[in-house]
Design an enzyme around this catalytic site. Structure first.
Site, short mmCIF file in Angstrom:
data_model
loop_
_atom_site.label_atom_id
_atom_site.label_comp_id
_atom_site.label_asym_id
_atom_site.label_seq_id
_atom_site.Cartn_x
_atom_site.Cartn_y
_atom_site.Cartn_z
N ARG A 212 7.03 67.83 -2.26
CA ARG A 212 6.29 69.35 -2.61
C ARG A 212 7.32 69.28 -3.07
O ARG A 212 8.87 69.51 -2.83
CB ARG A 212 6.33 70.34 -1.52
CG ARG A 212 5.83 69.60 -0.05
CD ARG A 212 4.21 70.01 -0.37
NE ARG A 212 3.06 69.20 0.29
CZ ARG A 212 2.74 70.54 1.69
NH1 ARG A 212 2.94 71.51 2.01
NH2 ARG A 212 2.03 69.46 2.26
N GLU A 214 8.72 71.68 -4.63
CA GLU A 214 8.85 74.22 -3.81
C GLU A 214 10.92 73.77 -4.28
O GLU A 214 11.24 73.45 -3.21
CB GLU A 214 8.48 73.83 -2.85
CG GLU A 214 7.09 74.14 -2.20
CD GLU A 214 6.55 74.11 -0.54
OE1 GLU A 214 6.38 75.01 -0.80
OE2 GLU A 214 7.04 73.20 -0.03
N ARG A 220 14.01 76.12 6.20
CA ARG A 220 12.80 74.66 6.51
C ARG A 220 12.34 74.67 5.53
O ARG A 220 10.91 74.12 5.79
CB ARG A 220 12.05 75.92 7.32
CG ARG A 220 10.99 77.19 6.65
CD ARG A 220 10.27 78.13 6.83
NE ARG A 220 11.41 79.18 7.70
CZ ARG A 220 10.26 80.12 8.88
NH1 ARG A 220 9.00 79.91 8.44
NH2 ARG A 220 11.07 80.92 9.26
N HIS A 221 12.55 73.98 4.10
CA HIS A 221 12.16 73.21 2.73
C HIS A 221 12.42 72.43 2.03
O HIS A 221 13.64 72.55 2.51
CB HIS A 221 11.81 74.39 2.15
CG HIS A 221 10.75 75.33 2.33
ND1 HIS A 221 10.75 76.67 2.75
CD2 HIS A 221 9.34 75.36 2.38
CE1 HIS A 221 9.91 77.18 3.06
NE2 HIS A 221 8.74 76.51 2.46
N GLU A 361 6.17 77.85 11.58
CA GLU A 361 4.94 77.32 11.00
C GLU A 361 5.15 75.84 11.14
O GLU A 361 5.52 75.18 10.60
CB GLU A 361 3.88 77.90 9.74
CG GLU A 361 2.62 77.01 9.89
CD GLU A 361 2.41 76.74 7.83
OE1 GLU A 361 2.20 77.08 7.16
OE2 GLU A 361 1.77 75.33 7.22
N SER A 364 -0.56 72.57 9.94
CA SER A 364 -2.14 73.47 9.13
C SER A 364 -3.21 72.55 8.91
O SER A 364 -2.98 71.84 9.59
CB SER A 364 -1.97 74.11 7.64
OG SER A 364 -0.96 74.69 7.74
N ARG A 411 10.42 69.91 10.84
CA ARG A 411 10.68 70.63 11.73
C ARG A 411 10.07 70.80 13.08
O ARG A 411 10.84 72.06 14.10
CB ARG A 411 9.31 72.19 10.89
CG ARG A 411 9.48 72.38 9.21
CD ARG A 411 8.29 73.40 8.87
NE ARG A 411 8.76 73.58 7.49
CZ ARG A 411 7.77 74.43 7.26
NH1 ARG A 411 6.96 75.22 7.71
NH2 ARG A 411 7.83 74.88 6.14
P1 AMO Z 1 0.56 72.22 4.71
O1 AMO Z 1 1.17 72.17 3.39
O2 AMO Z 1 0.40 73.54 5.34
O3 AMO Z 1 -0.72 71.68 5.01
O4 AMO Z 1 1.24 71.22 5.82
C1 AMO Z 1 1.34 70.48 6.89
C2 AMO Z 1 2.73 71.31 7.23
O5 AMO Z 1 3.90 70.79 6.62
C3 AMO Z 1 5.21 71.01 7.12
N1 AMO Z 1 5.68 71.40 5.68
C4 AMO Z 1 6.30 71.50 5.54
N2 AMO Z 1 8.20 71.14 6.17
C5 AMO Z 1 9.27 71.18 5.04
N3 AMO Z 1 9.65 71.33 3.84
C6 AMO Z 1 8.10 71.56 3.22
N4 AMO Z 1 8.56 71.98 1.99
C7 AMO Z 1 6.51 71.67 3.82
N5 AMO Z 1 5.93 72.11 3.44
C8 AMO Z 1 5.45 72.19 4.72
C9 AMO Z 1 5.21 72.39 7.93
C10 AMO Z 1 3.52 72.68 7.47
O6 AMO Z 1 2.05 73.00 8.76
N6 AMO Z 1 -3.49 68.87 3.62
C11 AMO Z 1 -2.55 69.53 4.98
C12 AMO Z 1 -2.80 69.91 5.86
C13 AMO Z 1 -4.07 69.50 7.18
O7 AMO Z 1 -4.97 70.24 6.95
O8 AMO Z 1 -4.24 68.24 7.87
C14 AMO Z 1 -1.05 70.31 4.43
O9 AMO Z 1 -0.23 69.50 3.72
O10 AMO Z 1 4.84 71.91 9.47
#
Ligand code: AMO
Length: 437
Positions: A212, A214, A220-221, A361, A364, A411
């Protein structure tokens, strides 16, 4: 093959070879104790100074630095006076296999050591038993969840991380040079896990890297994390997806509790709580109302239809107050805030959810839109055309109704052990300012 510390009790009175790190040397008047360590624990090696035959080994160990590695041949002896497991190794031969220089910091006492220094020397930082345990617990959690899935007809897949088009949305994707063109790093295995179902595998999962772009510096990221993703066919609604996630988490957490529950309590001071089914569910609108009435929380205008970090934190509080639960499913997100591949019902209501655990979270999930025409319509609505063209094809030749979810494994480990951030949780953290080691 190497014998581990936690197997030594099976070798009492036997001649063995043991290899490990030199954890400490205690040079007493009459005896030298050398504490040896591997990933399963510590054991004492005892060298009596009165034994003529020990003189060269004593000399060798006197000049061997801590954290060097050695290979010892000797006898395992039961001795109640030894605090470390009531066992000791009486050596007949010692060989130094790697010599250690003076360490940049004492990994047994990390208080006051800067987190970035720890990251720079992560391989030393990891020798702290607490950090060793983080890796072992995460491995155990994954094992527990994998076992559940294997037993329930899931097939593990490995999808590519180098992709030709920016997948779900362009904004969070890393671009990479790919010969004379551009490629991207996958921000989710989403499209491929769905493709596997179109390929006739009824149930699939993948544990793999997720990228990502980001630029967030929160606890948590990460820019690269491990996704625990799954997808399964022939469901009736996203209730089936939530139900499977409940079973999966119960299986994973039960395994961790069985294997490491006591150790986690001792080292991290927290309890592994295995949740009960069903986890509470709440509609986003009702959640806003509860958070407002109870905690005077107002969702900012730009987040309406979605959650933010503060709302997640308070959701945990609410889940505990209302349901004595650490988990809460939140449903009824606004379709505008969610990806185009989430199914909507005939009234346009989104058939997806997020799972909040201990205020964060972790997942998803959704029932997916598997009807080609609807999917094309949803993609267009989000302004996605060329980039998802290949994905839309998967739904043209028969594709069963299906759903799935993605768990952020890092996480989960962080929350399970009550760690302060994802930086100290990940094996090797990747963030906006860290690409090494
Ligand atoms: P989403 O973008 O919510 O969903 O990602 C799923 C889970 O991944 C974790 N997460 C992260 N952990 C650490 N650093 C980050 N930057 C980060 N971003 C997300 C979270 C999140 O809930 N394709 C969908 C999933 C699906 O619908 O099957 C998806 O990627 O715990």
């Amino acid at each position: 093959m190497k014998i581990f510390v936690n197997e030594l009790e099976n070798y009492v009175d036997k001649e063995i070879t043991f290899s490990g790190f030199v954890d400490a040397v205690r040079d007493k008047k009459w005896v030298m104790f050398v504490i040896l360590r591997d990933s399963t624990g510590k054991v004492q090696m005892t060298l009596e100074k009165s034994e003529e035959s020990n003189s060269s080994m004593l000399e060798l160990m006197k000049n061997t630095t801590v954290e060097s590695t050695i290979r010892v041949t000797g006898k395992v002896v039961s001795n109640e006076a030894v605090k470390l497991g009531g066992l000791e190794i009486i050596p007949t031969n010692i060989e130094v296999t790697s010599e250690a220089e003076a360490l940049p910091f004492d990994f047994n006492n990390l208080d006051g050591v800067n987190i970035d220094t720890r990251m720079d020397y992560r391989w030393l930082d990891m020798r702290n038993p607490r950090n060793t345990l983080i890796r072992q617990v995460e491995s155990c959690l994954t094992e527990g969840m994998r076992e559940y899935l294997y037993k329930n007809h899931f097939t593990e897949i490995h999808s590519p991380k180098l992709i030709g088009t920016a997948s779900e949305s362009g904004s969070e994707v890393f671009e990479v040079k790919y010969f004379d063109r551009e490629a991207y790093l996958a921000q989710s295995p989403q499209f491929y896990k769905q493709m596997a179902l179109a390929g006739g595998l009824d149930r699939v999962f993948e544990v793999g890297p997720v990228f990502r772009a980001e630029n967030s510096n929160t606890n948590r990221h990460a820019t690269e994390f491990t996704g625990f993703d799954l997808e399964f066919a022939h469901i009736d609604s996203y209730e089936d997806v939530m139900s499977l996630e409940e079973d999966l988490l119960i299986a994973g957490l039960s395994k961790v509790k069985d294997v490491y529950g006591e150790k986690i309590k001792e080292v991290f001071g927290c309890e592994v709580i295995v949740p009960k089914k069903p986890f509470p569910r709440i509609k986003l609108g009702d959640l806003y109302k509860e958070l407002h009435d109870r905690y005077n929380f107002e969702i900012p205008t730009e987040d309406i239809g979605d959650m933010n970090a503060e709302a997640e934190k308070l959701t945990f509080k609410l889940a505990q107050e209302l349901y004595q639960s650490e988990f809460m499913f939140v449903v009824d997100y606004a379709a505008t805030k969610r990806p185009f591949y989430h199914m909507r019902d005939k009234d346009g209501k989104l058939q997806g959810y997020d799972l909040i655990w201990r205020g964060v979270e972790i997942t998803s999930g959704a029932q997916r839109e598997h009807r080609y025409e609807e999917l094309v319509k949803n993609a267009k609505e989000k302004g996605l055309t060329k980039d998802v063209e290949f994905y839309l094809q998967f739904f043209k030749y028969g594709c069963p109704p299906h759903g799935g979810f993605g768990i952020g494994l890092d996480r989960m480990t962080m929350l399970l052990l009550g760690l302060s951030g994802i930086k100290e949780t990940q094996f090797l953290f990747r963030g906006p300012n860290r690409l090494n080691p």
